[in-house]
Design a protein around this motif. Structure first.
Motif, mmCIF file in Angstrom:
data_model
loop_
_atom_site.group_PDB
_atom_site.id
_atom_site.type_symbol
_atom_site.label_atom_id
_atom_site.label_comp_id
_atom_site.label_asym_id
_atom_site.label_seq_id
_atom_site.Cartn_x
_atom_site.Cartn_y
_atom_site.Cartn_z
ATOM 1 N N GLY A 13 1.077 -1.226 0.204
ATOM 2 C CA GLY A 13 0.009 -0.502 0.121
ATOM 3 C C GLY A 13 1.175 0.922 -0.049
ATOM 4 N N VAL A 34 -12.229 4.520 3.801
ATOM 5 C CA VAL A 34 -11.704 2.808 3.926
ATOM 6 C C VAL A 34 -10.981 2.568 3.398
ATOM 7 N N VAL A 35 -9.932 1.604 3.843
ATOM 8 C CA VAL A 35 -9.703 0.834 3.446
ATOM 9 C C VAL A 35 -9.282 -1.029 2.933
ATOM 10 N N VAL A 36 -10.139 -1.089 1.643
ATOM 11 C CA VAL A 36 -9.562 -2.717 1.935
ATOM 12 C C VAL A 36 -9.007 -3.154 0.793
ATOM 13 N N SER A 37 -9.083 -4.632 1.718
ATOM 14 C CA SER A 37 -7.522 -5.588 1.093
ATOM 15 C C SER A 37 -8.988 -6.511 1.073
ATOM 16 N N LEU A 45 -2.257 -3.092 5.620
ATOM 17 C CA LEU A 45 -3.719 -2.149 6.532
ATOM 18 C C LEU A 45 -3.727 -1.474 7.555
ATOM 19 N N ALA A 48 -2.584 1.782 7.062
ATOM 20 C CA ALA A 48 -3.875 2.797 7.277
ATOM 21 C C ALA A 48 -4.144 2.951 8.552
ATOM 22 N N GLN A 49 -4.822 1.781 9.283
ATOM 23 C CA GLN A 49 -4.852 1.369 10.573
ATOM 24 C C GLN A 49 -3.931 3.069 11.490
ATOM 25 N N ASP A 54 -10.687 3.813 8.822
ATOM 26 C CA ASP A 54 -10.559 2.583 8.639
ATOM 27 C C ASP A 54 -10.555 1.289 7.551
ATOM 28 N N THR A 55 -10.907 -0.083 7.735
ATOM 29 C CA THR A 55 -9.910 -0.830 6.835
ATOM 30 C C THR A 55 -10.865 -2.063 7.004
ATOM 31 N N VAL A 57 -10.965 -6.525 5.085
ATOM 32 C CA VAL A 57 -10.650 -7.742 4.436
ATOM 33 C C VAL A 57 -11.943 -8.020 3.791
#
Length: 217
Positions: A13, A34-37, A45, A48-49, A54-55, A57
């Motif tokens: 990332g 939000v970050v989505v993995s 992740l 980002a945290q 907010d993350t 998965v």
């Protein structure tokens, strides 16, 4: 009102981090909501945290080849977070044409070459084998075809005779971190307009923004 953005990642990332840092500016027209993995172990992740983002998965492996089912769950998460724009940051999962078309003009990707040259895997190796003197990175809108779509912004670096794929990748990555936030700023502020397959922008190139390689004295 700032546009709400989801960044989709599969790994470290680094471009996500550049976007998060840029979005901290008060005048930046977008927020990373939000970050989505699609991989639980993605290094990005934790990054980002640590930045207070907010993350989420959504493991793609469990869906196998059922891309539509994965995308349905992803779309539900995007809806829950009221997402308006998507930025792909090393997201290693292909989308169906239906999902891409749903986000037409609202989903951005970055590729480490001067598209349309050197699409796909190993773009730096492709550039070196072709003997080009300039390479770089491209931010573009996503279309069903991989590493294609209307180009929003590009940045270039000179290729050196002693470059390897690794050394070239490191310099291009610096360019990526510069141009991705600029591209998101343009899109989120309404500074882009699609004219068929061409993206027109409100920003103009400076007359002295020239890169000639090699430089002959």
């Amino acid at each position: 009102m700032k546009r709400r953005v989801a960044v989709l990642i599969s790994g470290r990332g680094s471009n996500m981090t550049a976007l998060i840092e840029a979005a901290k500016a008060e005048d930046f027209p977008a927020e990373i909501a939000v970050v989505v993995s699609n991989k639980a172990g993605a290094e990005g992740l934790a990054r980002a945290q640590a930045a207070g983002i907010d993350t989420l998965v959504i493991e793609s492996k469990s869906f196998g080849k059922d891309r539509a089912a994965f995308e349905a769950k992803l779309q539900s998460a995007l809806d829950d977070n009221r997402i308006e724009l998507i930025c792909l940051g090393g997201f290693m999962r292909l989308f169906t044409a239906e999902f891409v078309q749903r986000w037409q003009g609202r989903m951005l990707n970055i590729h480490p070459s001067l598209l349309p040259s050197f699409r796909g895997l190993d773009p730096h190796g492709q550039a070196l084998r072709a003997g080009v003197k300039i390479s770089g990175a491209t931010v573009h809108f996503v279309i069903p075809e991989t590493d294609a779509g209307p180009i929003i912004i590009q940045g270039a670096v000179a290729i050196r005779d002693d470059d390897t794929a690794e050394t070239l990748a490191a310099r291009v990555l610096e360019i990526e971190h510069r141009i991705y936030p600029d591209a998101l700023r343009l899109v989120a502020s309404g500074g882009t307009r699609l004219d068929g397959d061409i993206c027109k922008t409100s920003a103009n190139a400076s007359l002295d923004d020239s890169l000639i390689s090699p430089s002959v004295i």
